[in-house]
Design a protein around this motif. Structure first.
Motif, PDB file in Angstrom:
ATOM      1  N   THR A  71       0.846  -1.198   0.000  1.00  0.00           N
ATOM      2  CA  THR A  71       0.000   0.000   0.000  1.00  0.00           C
ATOM      3  C   THR A  71       0.881   1.248   0.000  1.00  0.00           C
ATOM      4  O   THR A  71       0.626   2.206  -0.744  1.00  0.00           O
ATOM      5  CB  THR A  71      -0.951   0.005   1.216  1.00  0.00           C
ATOM      6  OG1 THR A  71      -1.835  -1.118   1.106  1.00  0.00           O
ATOM      7  CG2 THR A  71      -1.762   1.286   1.287  1.00  0.00           C
ATOM      8  N   LYS A  72       1.940   1.221   0.805  1.00  0.00           N
ATOM      9  CA  LYS A  72       2.879   2.354   0.861  1.00  0.00           C
ATOM     10  C   LYS A  72       3.554   2.557  -0.497  1.00  0.00           C
ATOM     11  O   LYS A  72       3.601   3.674  -1.026  1.00  0.00           O
ATOM     12  CB  LYS A  72       3.925   2.107   1.942  1.00  0.00           C
ATOM     13  CG  LYS A  72       4.954   3.204   2.083  1.00  0.00           C
ATOM     14  CD  LYS A  72       5.951   2.875   3.194  1.00  0.00           C
ATOM     15  CE  LYS A  72       6.971   3.947   3.386  1.00  0.00           C
ATOM     16  NZ  LYS A  72       8.076   3.862   2.427  1.00  0.00           N
ATOM     17  N   VAL A  73       4.060   1.481  -1.079  1.00  0.00           N
ATOM     18  CA  VAL A  73       4.747   1.573  -2.365  1.00  0.00           C
ATOM     19  C   VAL A  73       3.781   1.996  -3.469  1.00  0.00           C
ATOM     20  O   VAL A  73       4.127   2.810  -4.330  1.00  0.00           O
ATOM     21  CB  VAL A  73       5.443   0.233  -2.699  1.00  0.00           C
ATOM     22  CG1 VAL A  73       5.954   0.205  -4.136  1.00  0.00           C
ATOM     23  CG2 VAL A  73       6.589  -0.004  -1.729  1.00  0.00           C
ATOM     24  N   ASN A  74       2.559   1.473  -3.432  1.00  0.00           N
ATOM     25  CA  ASN A  74       1.559   1.864  -4.434  1.00  0.00           C
ATOM     26  C   ASN A  74       1.282   3.363  -4.365  1.00  0.00           C
ATOM     27  O   ASN A  74       1.123   4.019  -5.399  1.00  0.00           O
ATOM     28  CB  ASN A  74       0.257   1.084  -4.239  1.00  0.00           C
ATOM     29  CG  ASN A  74       0.400  -0.391  -4.543  1.00  0.00           C
ATOM     30  OD1 ASN A  74       1.408  -0.848  -5.057  1.00  0.00           O
ATOM     31  ND2 ASN A  74      -0.630  -1.159  -4.197  1.00  0.00           N
ATOM     32  N   GLY A  75       1.228   3.906  -3.157  1.00  0.00           N
ATOM     33  CA  GLY A  75       1.019   5.345  -2.997  1.00  0.00           C
ATOM     34  C   GLY A  75       2.175   6.157  -3.564  1.00  0.00           C
ATOM     35  O   GLY A  75       1.964   7.191  -4.212  1.00  0.00           O
ATOM     36  N   GLU A  76       3.389   5.681  -3.325  1.00  0.00           N
ATOM     37  CA  GLU A  76       4.563   6.359  -3.880  1.00  0.00           C
ATOM     38  C   GLU A  76       4.528   6.339  -5.406  1.00  0.00           C
ATOM     39  O   GLU A  76       4.809   7.351  -6.059  1.00  0.00           O
ATOM     40  CB  GLU A  76       5.850   5.681  -3.406  1.00  0.00           C
ATOM     41  CG  GLU A  76       6.140   5.849  -1.934  1.00  0.00           C
ATOM     42  CD  GLU A  76       7.342   5.018  -1.493  1.00  0.00           C
ATOM     43  OE1 GLU A  76       8.051   4.439  -2.356  1.00  0.00           O
ATOM     44  OE2 GLU A  76       7.585   4.942  -0.278  1.00  0.00           O
ATOM     45  N   LEU A  77       4.198   5.182  -5.972  1.00  0.00           N
ATOM     46  CA  LEU A  77       4.139   5.065  -7.427  1.00  0.00           C
ATOM     47  C   LEU A  77       3.058   5.976  -7.995  1.00  0.00           C
ATOM     48  O   LEU A  77       3.281   6.654  -9.001  1.00  0.00           O
ATOM     49  CB  LEU A  77       3.883   3.617  -7.847  1.00  0.00           C
ATOM     50  CG  LEU A  77       3.766   3.366  -9.347  1.00  0.00           C
ATOM     51  CD1 LEU A  77       5.047   3.764 -10.074  1.00  0.00           C
ATOM     52  CD2 LEU A  77       3.429   1.912  -9.618  1.00  0.00           C
ATOM     53  N   LYS A  78       1.919   6.011  -7.347  1.00  0.00           N
ATOM     54  CA  LYS A  78       0.824   6.866  -7.818  1.00  0.00           C
ATOM     55  C   LYS A  78       1.245   8.339  -7.816  1.00  0.00           C
ATOM     56  O   LYS A  78       0.974   9.067  -8.772  1.00  0.00           O
ATOM     57  CB  LYS A  78      -0.405   6.664  -6.936  1.00  0.00           C
ATOM     58  CG  LYS A  78      -1.627   7.404  -7.419  1.00  0.00           C
ATOM     59  CD  LYS A  78      -2.841   7.085  -6.569  1.00  0.00           C
ATOM     60  CE  LYS A  78      -4.054   7.823  -7.083  1.00  0.00           C
ATOM     61  NZ  LYS A  78      -5.251   7.515  -6.298  1.00  0.00           N
ATOM     62  N   ALA A  79       1.930   8.769  -6.769  1.00  0.00           N
ATOM     63  CA  ALA A  79       2.380  10.166  -6.681  1.00  0.00           C
ATOM     64  C   ALA A  79       3.413  10.481  -7.762  1.00  0.00           C
ATOM     65  O   ALA A  79       3.346  11.529  -8.411  1.00  0.00           O
ATOM     66  CB  ALA A  79       2.949  10.450  -5.289  1.00  0.00           C
ATOM     67  N   LEU A  80       4.371   9.572  -7.956  1.00  0.00           N
ATOM     68  CA  LEU A  80       5.394   9.798  -8.977  1.00  0.00           C
ATOM     69  C   LEU A  80       4.766   9.794 -10.366  1.00  0.00           C
ATOM     70  O   LEU A  80       5.095  10.632 -11.207  1.00  0.00           O
ATOM     71  CB  LEU A  80       6.492   8.735  -8.869  1.00  0.00           C
ATOM     72  CG  LEU A  80       7.673   8.872  -9.828  1.00  0.00           C
ATOM     73  CD1 LEU A  80       8.343  10.237  -9.708  1.00  0.00           C
ATOM     74  CD2 LEU A  80       8.681   7.755  -9.572  1.00  0.00           C
ATOM     75  N   ALA A  81       3.853   8.877 -10.612  1.00  0.00           N
ATOM     76  CA  ALA A  81       3.173   8.819 -11.907  1.00  0.00           C
ATOM     77  C   ALA A  81       2.372  10.097 -12.154  1.00  0.00           C
ATOM     78  O   ALA A  81       2.374  10.628 -13.268  1.00  0.00           O
ATOM     79  CB  ALA A  81       2.269   7.594 -11.971  1.00  0.00           C
ATOM     80  N   ALA A  82       1.713  10.594 -11.128  1.00  0.00           N
ATOM     81  CA  ALA A  82       0.931  11.831 -11.277  1.00  0.00           C
ATOM     82  C   ALA A  82       1.846  13.000 -11.659  1.00  0.00           C
ATOM     83  O   ALA A  82       1.472  13.838 -12.492  1.00  0.00           O
ATOM     84  CB  ALA A  82       0.172  12.134  -9.993  1.00  0.00           C
ATOM     85  N   LYS A  83       3.031  13.046 -11.061  1.00  0.00           N
ATOM     86  CA  LYS A  83       4.005  14.090 -11.421  1.00  0.00           C
ATOM     87  C   LYS A  83       4.371  14.027 -12.895  1.00  0.00           C
ATOM     88  O   LYS A  83       4.642  15.045 -13.520  1.00  0.00           O
ATOM     89  CB  LYS A  83       5.291  13.911 -10.595  1.00  0.00           C
ATOM     90  CG  LYS A  83       5.460  14.878  -9.476  1.00  0.00           C
ATOM     91  CD  LYS A  83       6.733  14.648  -8.695  1.00  0.00           C
ATOM     92  CE  LYS A  83       7.976  14.830  -9.493  1.00  0.00           C
ATOM     93  NZ  LYS A  83       9.207  14.723  -8.708  1.00  0.00           N
ATOM     94  N   LYS A  84       4.356  12.819 -13.427  1.00  0.00           N
ATOM     95  CA  LYS A  84       4.708  12.608 -14.832  1.00  0.00           C
ATOM     96  C   LYS A  84       3.469  12.578 -15.729  1.00  0.00           C
ATOM     97  O   LYS A  84       3.543  12.199 -16.889  1.00  0.00           O
ATOM     98  CB  LYS A  84       5.469  11.284 -14.992  1.00  0.00           C
ATOM     99  CG  LYS A  84       6.694  11.163 -14.126  1.00  0.00           C
ATOM    100  CD  LYS A  84       7.762  12.143 -14.536  1.00  0.00           C
ATOM    101  CE  LYS A  84       8.987  11.969 -13.631  1.00  0.00           C
ATOM    102  NZ  LYS A  84      10.112  12.755 -14.117  1.00  0.00           N
TER     103      LYS A  84
END
Length: 174
Positions: A71-84
């Motif tokens: 869940t933590k890693v998924n949140g990080e990925l979602k945030a990084l993807a949103a930046k991109k």
């Protein structure tokens, strides 16, 4: 006239900055994000099943660890993807849903064995995905992020292998 030229330059600069922060829609990086998001969601959903349905306490605990960590890693990925400017899916792909459904149909020791085998296969696949991104990705942010997650994924894999070994040799206990 200077104000118009300055405004036009600012608009152009803003557009260039926005464009430079985007990832090409068919890029290997976007494919990595989609695959990583799909796999991460599956890890959480299978962990939720294990936390409820696993016969052994160790399998239930492993499931809870998967929920927390992924869940933590998924949140990080979602945030990084949103930046991109990449939108990640909110539901499982058909293939991942099929895996979920097959595990959900099981119970008892069969559930535990299938879950641990799924965790081993899933983590092996995910490690390969993340290593490929780390080594060959085009976007430096995704490369760095993927590289930083590999040690934890390898740790999960070793935990899953150890737990499966205990279950198959009869040393698991509850």
């Amino acid at each position: 006239m200077k104000a118009i030229l300055l405004s036009a330059t600012c608009v152009l600069l803003a557009a260039l900055l926005a464009f430079s922060n985007r990832v090409d829609t068919d890029s290997p990086d976007k494919k990595f994000v989609m695959s990583a998001a799909d796999g991460g969601m599956l890890e959480v959903k299978l962990g939720e099943l294990a936390a409820k349905k696993a016969a052994s306490a160790k399998c239930r605990d492993f499931g809870k660890t998967m929920i927390t960590d992924h869940t933590k890693v998924n949140g990080e990925l979602k945030a990084l993807a949103a930046k991109k400017q990449i939108s990640i899916p909110t539901g499982l792909s058909a293939a991942k849903q099929q895996q979920y459904d097959s595990l959900n149909a099981m119970s008892g020791e069969k559930f535990d064995m299938l879950y641990m085998n799924m965790m081993i296969a899933s983590h092996e696949e995910t490690i390969g995905l993340f290593q490929t991104e780390s080594n060959k990705g085009q976007d430096p942010d995704f490369r760095k992020w993927a590289d930083s997650k590999i040690p934890a994924l390898k740790h999960h894999l070793e935990m899953a292998k150890r737990l499966l070994s205990e279950k198959t040799t009869g040393t698991a206990g509850n």
